[in-house]
Write a protein that holds these residues in place. Sequence first.
Motif, mmCIF file in Angstrom:
data_model
loop_
_atom_site.group_PDB
_atom_site.id
_atom_site.type_symbol
_atom_site.label_atom_id
_atom_site.label_comp_id
_atom_site.label_asym_id
_atom_site.label_seq_id
_atom_site.Cartn_x
_atom_site.Cartn_y
_atom_site.Cartn_z
ATOM 1 N N PHE A 322 -39.460 -76.189 -6.959
ATOM 2 C CA PHE A 322 -40.918 -76.266 -7.112
ATOM 3 C C PHE A 322 -41.578 -75.242 -6.208
ATOM 4 C CE2 PHE A 322 -39.326 -79.716 -4.385
ATOM 5 C CZ PHE A 322 -39.824 -79.316 -3.163
ATOM 6 N N GLU A 325 -47.899 -74.830 -5.238
ATOM 7 C CA GLU A 325 -48.939 -75.348 -6.135
ATOM 8 C C GLU A 325 -48.477 -76.544 -6.966
ATOM 9 O OE1 GLU A 325 -47.276 -71.456 -7.963
ATOM 10 O OE2 GLU A 325 -47.864 -72.226 -5.980
ATOM 11 N N ASP A 326 -47.166 -76.799 -6.994
ATOM 12 C CA ASP A 326 -46.644 -77.956 -7.733
ATOM 13 C C ASP A 326 -46.719 -79.246 -6.924
ATOM 14 O OD1 ASP A 326 -45.897 -76.265 -9.876
ATOM 15 O OD2 ASP A 326 -44.024 -75.751 -8.842
#
Length: 480
Positions: A322, A325-326
Amino acid sequence: MKKLLIANRGEIAVRIIHSAHKMGIATVAVYSDVDRDAPHVQLAGEAWNIGGPDSASSYLDMDKIIAVAKSSGADAIHPGYGFLSENAAFAERVTSEGIIFVGPSPESIRVMGSKLEAKATVSAYDIPMVPGTEAAITDAEAAMEIARKIGFPILIKASAGGGGKGMRIVEKEGDLASQMERAISEAKAAFGDGAVFIEKYVSSPRHIEVQVLADTHGNTVHLFERECSIQRRHQKVVEEAPSSVLTPELREKMGQAAIHVARSCNYVGAGTVEFLLDASHNFYFLEMNTRLQVEHPVTELVTGKDLVRLQIEIAMGQELPFKQEDLALKGHAIELRVYAEDPLNNFLPSTGTLETYQLPSGPGIRVDNGFKEKMKVPIYYDPMLSKLICYANDRTEAIQLMLKAIENYRVEGVETTLSFGSFVMQHPAFKSGEFDTHFVKQYYDPEVIARTREYKAHLAALVAFSEYLKDRKILRLPNA
């Protein structure tokens, strides 16, 4: 990675074993003589005895642990936290033997293990730091000159230290020489290194730490913060995520600062960057812990990420699955460290046999545990039995769930910090979020716990007497 040796004991060893088994990785436990029947020994695929009860002849013995890894065919070692987890020499020994060390490089551990070197390393990133010395100091006169310059109160800290050892708050000039002598002596005894440094004492601080992860592909992310201000003897007792005082803007600013700290030492793996937050919400770099933290479960619950699994994947050379921003915060988590300590007697360790040991369960309740009923609590190690973690939609719900879970714990045979946890959860300062690292000093009153115990004992006696009267009445009824 096919077989992982866990160079630790107790609840963290159990925790690592669970993640490894989910990944299909075989596990090897090591244990001292007094831990022969411990849960981590029974859960692992195989277990090896590594010596006597004291840490020096077992969990701190590098030669024995590496020998077991070779004999068992383990191709990786996870150090957990404590013991050898932040020992650069151990990490170097492991990697030189061709074994994967689940953690950062020996160099990162070494740099961040010295508070002075850590400050020098991160200084290029314009990260706020508490005013103080830039080098170790042992001369009382030189220390006095520096202290006058930055202003009292000051804090003397062991450069190689942690856990409050080798740390002294000095309020006035007349106390400096004696407190410095004590700090140096304590640092030598605890860490084999008497180097100390001086910094301005930040009054009414909050202790905020940021979880970071970095892989070998150049990716570094933060997984937000943990509030760790409820402490006794400079050691954390209650932790939560997120902090009740951070704005989204401050959270992002501290997160980015933590990423810069990790990048400054080419960090790889899971680590924690610790900050002090003053009453005006200015933050200052404190130190970096180059390992998994005791309080990592609260981050796992609010982010939905398995930090131990991610540690292992990073050690295997995998890329983080990831990006920054995830990641998002969801809900609120609180952790109480359940120590075998007597909160009515200055939190002194309480040893004995766990005659009754029943753990709470239910939605939102997680217990990371390292003991079982009828086990003895040894005097040789940290007295933590387990960690109670509660997760809910918001902070108020998490506090209420924690109170319910504490009530459903059943521990007899030793004193525990469960009653202290209940005290904290019900205190107005904690409930409002308006507290700092002086919570115990300012608010804790053992008499409140003592009165609560007396009241509960009185109620239990009344219930028992009522049942006795009912039984007598039944016995007196004439036969039909």
